[in-house]
Design an enzyme around this catalytic site. Structure first.
Site, PDB file in Angstrom:
ATOM      1  CG  ASP A  82      35.898  65.893 -57.418  1.00 15.35           C
ATOM      2  OD1 ASP A  82      36.215  67.077 -57.181  1.00 15.35           O
ATOM      3  OD2 ASP A  82      36.234  64.943 -56.689  1.00 15.35           O
ATOM      4  CD  GLU A 140      39.223  67.654 -52.420  1.00 20.99           C
ATOM      5  OE1 GLU A 140      40.108  67.520 -51.558  1.00 20.99           O
ATOM      6  OE2 GLU A 140      38.033  67.314 -52.208  1.00 20.99           O
TER       7      GLU A 140
HETATM    8 NI    NI Z   1      35.594  70.074 -51.177  1.00 21.86          NI
END
Ligand code: NI
Length: 395
Positions: A82, A140
């Protein structure tokens, strides 16, 4: 040729491909849990190599590479996919085309390196026994963290994954080098939200009001004793208040003040105790002045602990692969990272890939609008991941 030399050669040969992959990902970033096009792109790339991306979350997924005797042992490699809500300021061929979204944490690099490692491992299937699960993890950068969801949905099961490696870019390390640390490495990261409710009024008549600004100032100062007086000196802790909003005026005392901050540390028990002290300090100081206080401490990722044996071995294998002069020791790093969830489940090793090139002006830190990498790091990252996986399975 020994294994390291073979992997070096394979990684150097794919450098042009790695660069193209990274540039595609970099110019098409997507926010956490919205990585639909990224997932399609990864799935297509894998299909070309003969793998079907298995999905247990809406975005992201994993594949298994089987060596000889595939059920003997299973280990995993993880890359996150991401990007961040940042407006990229770099101007080049691969600048973000999705304005306001940017791969400013290098997850484009992590994804590329896992894809590259898969290419290498797929050609060396006769060189290892067991299975290597390659994980493309979404989200994340956003709570509750894609790692926690993937774990809940079984990414470490069927068959059971025994150990896991994760790699992250590091702008403080020169390209060509990597960094390792055994034991505690990254902090738990919790968000603090404080609302101090007083009684607003004219700034000329403080005795008729309850001033939440003065109370907030005391709270901010007193909260610093959590690190300086309550935390064990041997336990790294950070408490920062980064947002203070009091919307009064030169002559207006506001009704309320809103504050936000972060608390980070490396021990679960102390973390929970500190949350209690934060609340007590806020409430007691507000009460002392006849004000009210609402405090919320929102739990973020846990701390990240690198398994000592796995990390020490990995460092030695990195020295075999890159040479002693290219492997550094890392200091504790109080940022948060959801790879921590993996490290709480199974022996894990999270290490750093150097991307800095001062001569070329590549020095921007993570999460900044001018972040970039020296792409020579791609072959290093892909090759090292493949090498660590095979060395671990053959150890
Ligand atoms: Ni990172």
């Amino acid at each position: 040729m020994n294994l390291a030399e073979r992997i070096h050669e394979l990684s150097v040969n794919q450098q042009t491909d790695l660069q193209a992959t990274r540039r595609h990902l970099h110019s098409h970033p997507e926010l956490s849990f919205k990585e639909f096009e990224t997932t399609k792109y990864i799935a297509n790339k894998l299909k070309e190599t003969g793998f079907d991306l298995q999905q247990i979350t809406e975005t992201g997924g994993f594949i298994d590479i089987h060596g000889k005797n595939p059920s003997k042992r299973v280990i995993a490699l993880r890359g996150d996919i991401d990007a961040l809500p940042i407006f990229e300021k770099n101007e080049n061929d691969y600048t973000s085309q999705n304005k306001g979204v940017m791969h400013a944490c290098g997850h484009d690099v992590h994804t590329t390196c896992v894809l590259g490692a898969i290419q290498i491992l797929n050609q060396l299937k006769d060189e290892f026994e067991g299975t290597i699960r390659c994980i493309f993890q979404p989200g994340e950068e956003k709570l509750p963290g894609g790692a926690s969801i993937m774990i809940k949905n079984g990414v470490l099961k069927n068959p059971n994954v025994e150990k896991i490696f994760g790699q992250h870019v590091m702008p403080l390390i020169d390209v060509g080098k990597v960094g390792f640390r055994s034991g505690l490495y990254m902090a738990s990261a919790d968000e603090i939200y404080i609302k101090v409710i007083g009684k607003g009024g004219h700034g000329a008549h403080p005795h008729m009001n309850i001033d939440p600004v003065v109370i907030s100032a005391q709270i901010i100062t007193e909260l610093q004793t959590i690190v300086s007086r309550h935390a064990k000196p041997s336990m790294p802790s950070v408490l920062s208040i980064g947002k203070v909003i009091a919307e009064g005026a030169t002559n207006v005392i506001p009704n309320e003040v809103n504050m936000e901050g972060t608390f980070r540390t490396f021990d679960e028990e102390w973390r929970m105790r500190a949350h209690g002290i934060i609340k007590k300090i806020c409430n007691d100081i507000a009460e002392m002045h006849g004000a009210k206080c609402e405090v919320e401490v929102r739990k973020g990722y846990p701390f990240l602990k690198n398994n000592t044996e796995l990390s020490d071995n990995a460092k030695n294998w990195a020295i075999e692969y890159l040479g002693e002069e290219n492997v550094e020791d890392l200091e504790i790093w109080p940022a948060g990272e959801d790879f921590a969830y993996f490290s709480q489940e199974i022996p894990a090793c999270f290490y750093r890939l150097g991307i800095r090139n001062e001569q070329r002006g590549i020095t921007s830190m993570l999460h900044t609008p001018t972040f970039d990498i020296d792409e020579e790091a791609l072959k290093v990252g892909a090759g090292l991941m493949a090498y660590l996986a095979i060395r671990e399975l053959n150890s």
